[in-house]
Structure formats: C-alpha cells, structure tokens
Design a protein around this motif. Structure first.
Motif, PDB file in Angstrom:
ATOM      1  N   LEU A   1       0.815  -1.215   0.000  1.00  0.00           N
ATOM      2  CA  LEU A   1       0.000   0.000   0.000  1.00  0.00           C
ATOM      3  C   LEU A   1       0.848   1.264   0.000  1.00  0.00           C
ATOM      4  N   ALA A   2       2.104   1.144  -0.417  1.00  0.00           N
ATOM      5  CA  ALA A   2       3.027   2.282  -0.339  1.00  0.00           C
ATOM      6  C   ALA A   2       2.510   3.498  -1.088  1.00  0.00           C
ATOM      7  N   LEU A   3       2.041   3.304  -2.304  1.00  0.00           N
ATOM      8  CA  LEU A   3       1.619   4.444  -3.112  1.00  0.00           C
ATOM      9  C   LEU A   3       0.387   5.111  -2.517  1.00  0.00           C
ATOM     10  N   GLN A   4      -0.535   4.300  -2.022  1.00  0.00           N
ATOM     11  CA  GLN A   4      -1.738   4.849  -1.400  1.00  0.00           C
ATOM     12  C   GLN A   4      -1.418   5.627  -0.130  1.00  0.00           C
ATOM     13  N   ALA A   5      -0.379   5.182   0.583  1.00  0.00           N
ATOM     14  CA  ALA A   5      -0.084   5.743   1.908  1.00  0.00           C
ATOM     15  C   ALA A   5       0.824   6.966   1.871  1.00  0.00           C
ATOM     16  N   LEU A   6       1.321   7.348   0.695  1.00  0.00           N
ATOM     17  CA  LEU A   6       2.329   8.403   0.633  1.00  0.00           C
ATOM     18  C   LEU A   6       1.870   9.699   1.297  1.00  0.00           C
ATOM     19  N   GLY A   7       0.614  10.051   1.153  1.00  0.00           N
ATOM     20  CA  GLY A   7       0.150  11.316   1.710  1.00  0.00           C
ATOM     21  C   GLY A   7      -0.474  11.225   3.080  1.00  0.00           C
ATOM     22  N   ASP A   8      -0.417  10.046   3.709  1.00  0.00           N
ATOM     23  CA  ASP A   8      -1.142   9.850   4.965  1.00  0.00           C
ATOM     24  C   ASP A   8      -0.676  10.756   6.100  1.00  0.00           C
ATOM     25  N   LYS A   9       0.620  11.078   6.137  1.00  0.00           N
ATOM     26  CA  LYS A   9       1.137  11.887   7.233  1.00  0.00           C
ATOM     27  C   LYS A   9       0.816  13.367   7.068  1.00  0.00           C
ATOM     28  N   GLY A  10       0.378  13.753   5.892  1.00  0.00           N
ATOM     29  CA  GLY A  10       0.045  15.155   5.653  1.00  0.00           C
ATOM     30  C   GLY A  10       1.247  16.070   5.585  1.00  0.00           C
ATOM     31  N   GLU A  11       2.431  15.494   5.322  1.00  0.00           N
ATOM     32  CA  GLU A  11       3.664  16.295   5.321  1.00  0.00           C
ATOM     33  C   GLU A  11       4.080  16.746   3.924  1.00  0.00           C
ATOM     34  N   ILE A  12       3.454  16.192   2.902  1.00  0.00           N
ATOM     35  CA  ILE A  12       3.877  16.456   1.530  1.00  0.00           C
ATOM     36  C   ILE A  12       2.708  17.054   0.759  1.00  0.00           C
ATOM     37  N   ARG A  13       2.972  18.118   0.018  1.00  0.00           N
ATOM     38  CA  ARG A  13       1.929  18.762  -0.760  1.00  0.00           C
ATOM     39  C   ARG A  13       1.408  17.829  -1.859  1.00  0.00           C
ATOM     40  N   ALA A  14       0.146  17.988  -2.196  1.00  0.00           N
ATOM     41  CA  ALA A  14      -0.492  17.130  -3.196  1.00  0.00           C
ATOM     42  C   ALA A  14       0.241  17.182  -4.530  1.00  0.00           C
ATOM     43  N   ALA A  15       0.744  18.343  -4.900  1.00  0.00           N
ATOM     44  CA  ALA A  15       1.446  18.475  -6.183  1.00  0.00           C
ATOM     45  C   ALA A  15       2.725  17.650  -6.198  1.00  0.00           C
ATOM     46  N   ILE A  16       3.419  17.564  -5.059  1.00  0.00           N
ATOM     47  CA  ILE A  16       4.643  16.760  -4.990  1.00  0.00           C
ATOM     48  C   ILE A  16       4.299  15.281  -4.993  1.00  0.00           C
ATOM     49  N   ILE A  17       3.236  14.909  -4.301  1.00  0.00           N
ATOM     50  CA  ILE A  17       2.793  13.511  -4.318  1.00  0.00           C
ATOM     51  C   ILE A  17       2.497  13.072  -5.750  1.00  0.00           C
ATOM     52  N   GLU A  18       1.840  13.934  -6.498  1.00  0.00           N
ATOM     53  CA  GLU A  18       1.525  13.604  -7.895  1.00  0.00           C
ATOM     54  C   GLU A  18       2.798  13.429  -8.720  1.00  0.00           C
ATOM     55  N   LYS A  19       3.806  14.228  -8.425  1.00  0.00           N
ATOM     56  CA  LYS A  19       5.078  14.070  -9.133  1.00  0.00           C
ATOM     57  C   LYS A  19       5.721  12.721  -8.798  1.00  0.00           C
ATOM     58  N   ILE A  20       5.773  12.380  -7.517  1.00  0.00           N
ATOM     59  CA  ILE A  20       6.437  11.142  -7.096  1.00  0.00           C
ATOM     60  C   ILE A  20       5.727   9.910  -7.646  1.00  0.00           C
ATOM     61  N   LEU A  21       4.408   9.959  -7.692  1.00  0.00           N
ATOM     62  CA  LEU A  21       3.634   8.778  -8.075  1.00  0.00           C
ATOM     63  C   LEU A  21       3.344   8.692  -9.567  1.00  0.00           C
ATOM     64  N   TYR A  22       3.495   9.802 -10.279  1.00  0.00           N
ATOM     65  CA  TYR A  22       3.173   9.748 -11.713  1.00  0.00           C
ATOM     66  C   TYR A  22       4.190  10.456 -12.602  1.00  0.00           C
ATOM     67  N   HIS A  23       4.359  11.757 -12.453  1.00  0.00           N
ATOM     68  CA  HIS A  23       5.160  12.514 -13.409  1.00  0.00           C
ATOM     69  C   HIS A  23       6.634  12.085 -13.409  1.00  0.00           C
ATOM     70  N   ASN A  24       7.212  11.893 -12.221  1.00  0.00           N
ATOM     71  CA  ASN A  24       8.628  11.516 -12.163  1.00  0.00           C
ATOM     72  C   ASN A  24       8.891  10.128 -12.750  1.00  0.00           C
ATOM     73  N   PRO A  25       8.130   9.080 -12.360  1.00  0.00           N
ATOM     74  CA  PRO A  25       8.370   7.785 -12.995  1.00  0.00           C
ATOM     75  C   PRO A  25       8.066   7.804 -14.491  1.00  0.00           C
ATOM     76  N   LYS A  26       7.065   8.570 -14.900  1.00  0.00           N
ATOM     77  CA  LYS A  26       6.766   8.700 -16.330  1.00  0.00           C
ATOM     78  C   LYS A  26       7.968   9.274 -17.071  1.00  0.00           C
ATOM     79  N   ASN A  27       8.577  10.309 -16.521  1.00  0.00           N
ATOM     80  CA  ASN A  27       9.733  10.937 -17.160  1.00  0.00           C
ATOM     81  C   ASN A  27      10.952  10.025 -17.121  1.00  0.00           C
ATOM     82  N   PHE A  28      11.181   9.383 -15.990  1.00  0.00           N
ATOM     83  CA  PHE A  28      12.358   8.518 -15.849  1.00  0.00           C
ATOM     84  C   PHE A  28      12.303   7.348 -16.834  1.00  0.00           C
TER      85      PHE A  28
END
Length: 340
Positions: A308-335
C-alpha cells in the motif's frame, strides 16, 4: 494516475523455455534443502544454491509469477495502481562467473518477459536484464528490450566484479543513451566476490550499500557528464541516505577545487525511489521535487515491501499534493520514458 516504479515477477519453469537446446543444461532448478522440519527453497544455478525465500505470500502465486495477468491487474486496480514496471527476482543475486551461463539465463528471461508483458502493455512495462559478462551481447539485448516493451535496464550495485563507473560498461551506457533506456541500479549484487564477503549479512551490506556506493561512484567519476543523455535510477534502497552521500561528494569535490551541482539529481538525470518510512520532507531538500519515485516491491517480502506504499504516501500530511503527484506519476513517467 499512479505508477508503481518497482514491482517484481517471480520466475518459474516457463521463464527458461526460451533457452537454446544447447543451453538447457544451464536451466535454474528449484530444490529444497534441509530436513522436513526446516526445509528451505533454493535455486540451483551453475552449481550454486541461491536462496529462494523472498516470496510475497500476500500476493497470489499466479499474480506474482504473472501467469494470471487478469488476476494481477484486478489486484492492481484494488491498490489503485495504473501501471507497474516489472523487475526480476533471480538477478538480485550473482549467479555465475561463466559468460555462457549468464547469456543463456538473461536471454531466456528477456524473451519470456517480453511475451508476458506484450499482452498488457497498457498496464505493465519491464526492465531488460543484460548479460554483463558479455558486453557486446549485453548491447544486443538492450536493442531486443527496446523493441519489446522494455523501459529500463537492470543493473546491480556491483557487476562482473567491477564498479559501475568502470569503462568496461561504457558501450552499454552509450547504447542506453541512444535507445533512451535508463540504467536502473536495483538493490542487488552482481559480484560473487562481494556477495561471498558478506554471505551472512542480512542484506544491508551486500545489497543496499553496494547500490549506494554505485551512486557515489557514478557521480564522483562524472559518468552522467560523459553520457549527457543517460538517465540513472537508484532503486529500492530508500532515500534517507541521499543527503549524507551528497554531502560527502561535495566535500570530495571541494578538495579537488570543484563544486557539486546545486541541483545534483536533476542536473545529472538521476532518480531515487523513496519509502514511506524515509523522512521525505528532509530528503526533498536534497533531491528536489522532480527526482523521487516510489515502488511497492510487489511480489516480494523483504525490508522494502509495502503493497500500500503508493496509497499511503500522503497519509502523514507532510507532503503537498502536487509533490505527491510528481512522485507517483510525473517523475516515474519521465524517468522510464512512458507515454501519457
């Protein structure tokens, strides 16, 4: 949309059906060691026993072996995962010193994986396993992978008893650059010497540190500058180590009168997978927003596994939604160079 940047397949007998007739004697064999009360599964490869225990029992056998793609896709849907990048299991370990054995196993794996993944390229991509004991044949396998849905190249922290900055690998990096296939340095060890040195180690020294050392070596010896189109991924070792490694590199550069790039990862096209138990806000100060990825380690049951790692990334509320979207989609897409 969520991309699982590090998922796995567990190889099975079908994996080795693509060997040439003359190579059949090199086929890995599943054997049980010990007695009835404490039996352990191993693979027998070129006279060596490879532990075969990193099997994620929280995933159905047919899903982790990818013999039932419909079932695996249904499970991915439950997890909210749109696409998985598939990494091997057998190559986490060094298998042989014989180039002919290495070639037979890598070539059969690659053809099997190409056949499996082509049935659902909209949900799966894979990383090609190059036979690095035969560098010319390794280059040929990259071309096969690119033509058959591969989006990366599997490498380990040490390969062929060499550091990844060794000029021996330059033909591979040149072809990887030409094909736009990133080097994916996964938690693993391809050196029998290094592996045996830490034979009783639980995995930190022989697997994790080898990969962190590869990052340091590739940056220190300016491999990204030598190959300005090459992308490099550091996969499944977490990211908490990154600030320390970058600080060490900065001090070493300063001693030779040079400066480390301010945005080291972005400027060198380096990406790192993070984990939920990393202090990600702290890591982001070093990595920047555009260089972190995340994977589940699907199919495995080790220190990095978190379905459940991807689902849980934002659970702590420490990371902005825009950064979460980058980590889970835009960055792996680019890499991985994936289509929208």
């Amino acid at each position: 949309m969520m991309i699982d940047a590090d998922a796995h397949v567990i190889e099975n007998d079908a994996t080795w059906e693509y060997m040439l007739e003359a190579e059949r004697r090199f086929k890995p064999q599943l054997v049980r060691t010990g007695n009835a009360d404490s039996a352990t599964d191993c693979l027998l490869v070129d006279g060596r026993l490879i532990p075969w225990t990193n099997i994620g029992k929280d995933v159905p056998k047919a899903s982790r072996e990818m013999t039932d793609l419909r079932g695996r896709i249904a499970h991915m849907n439950e997890l909210g995962i749109d696409l998985q990048v598939i990494y091997p299991t057998i190559f986490i370990f060094p298998l042989t010193r014989r180039p002919e054995v290495d070639l037979a196993i890598c070539r059969s794996y690659n053809r099997w994986m190409a056949e499996v993944v082509k049935k659902a390229l909209n949900r799966f991509r894979w990383v090609v396993a190059p036979p690095l004991l035969s560098i010319n044949m390794a280059v040929e396998e990259l071309r096969f992978g690119k033509e058959n849905g591969a989006c990366g190249i599997f490498m380990r922290g040490l390969e062929a008893d060499r550091s990844l900055s060794d000029p021996y690998f330059f033909p591979l990096y040149e072809e990887a650059s030409r094909l736009d296939l990133p080097i994916c340095v996964h938690s693993a060890n391809g050196s029998l010497t290094g592996y045996e040195l830490f034979i009783d180690d639980p995995g930190f020294c022989k697997f994790k540190l080898a990969v962190i050392g590869a990052f340091h070596s590739l940056v220190y010896f300016r491999i990204p500058q030598k190959f300005p189109k090459l992308k490099i991924g550091i996969i499944e070792v977490g990211a908490q180590w990154l600030p320390h490694a970058v600080r060490d590199l900065a001090r070493r550069y300063a001693r030779r009168g040079q400066s480390l790039e301010k945005n080291l990862l972005a400027e060198n096209r380096i990406y790192v997978t993070c984990q939920n138990d990393d202090d990600i806000p702290y890591v982001l100060k070093c990595s920047g927003e555009d260089s972190l990825l995340m994977g589940t380690d699907y199919g495995h049951s080790d220190n990095a596994s978190e379905l459940l790692a991807l689902q849980a990334l934002g659970d702590k509320g420490e990371i902005r939604a825009a950064i979460i979207e980058k980590i889970l989609y835009h960055n792996p897409k680019n890499f991985y160079g994936l289509s929208p």
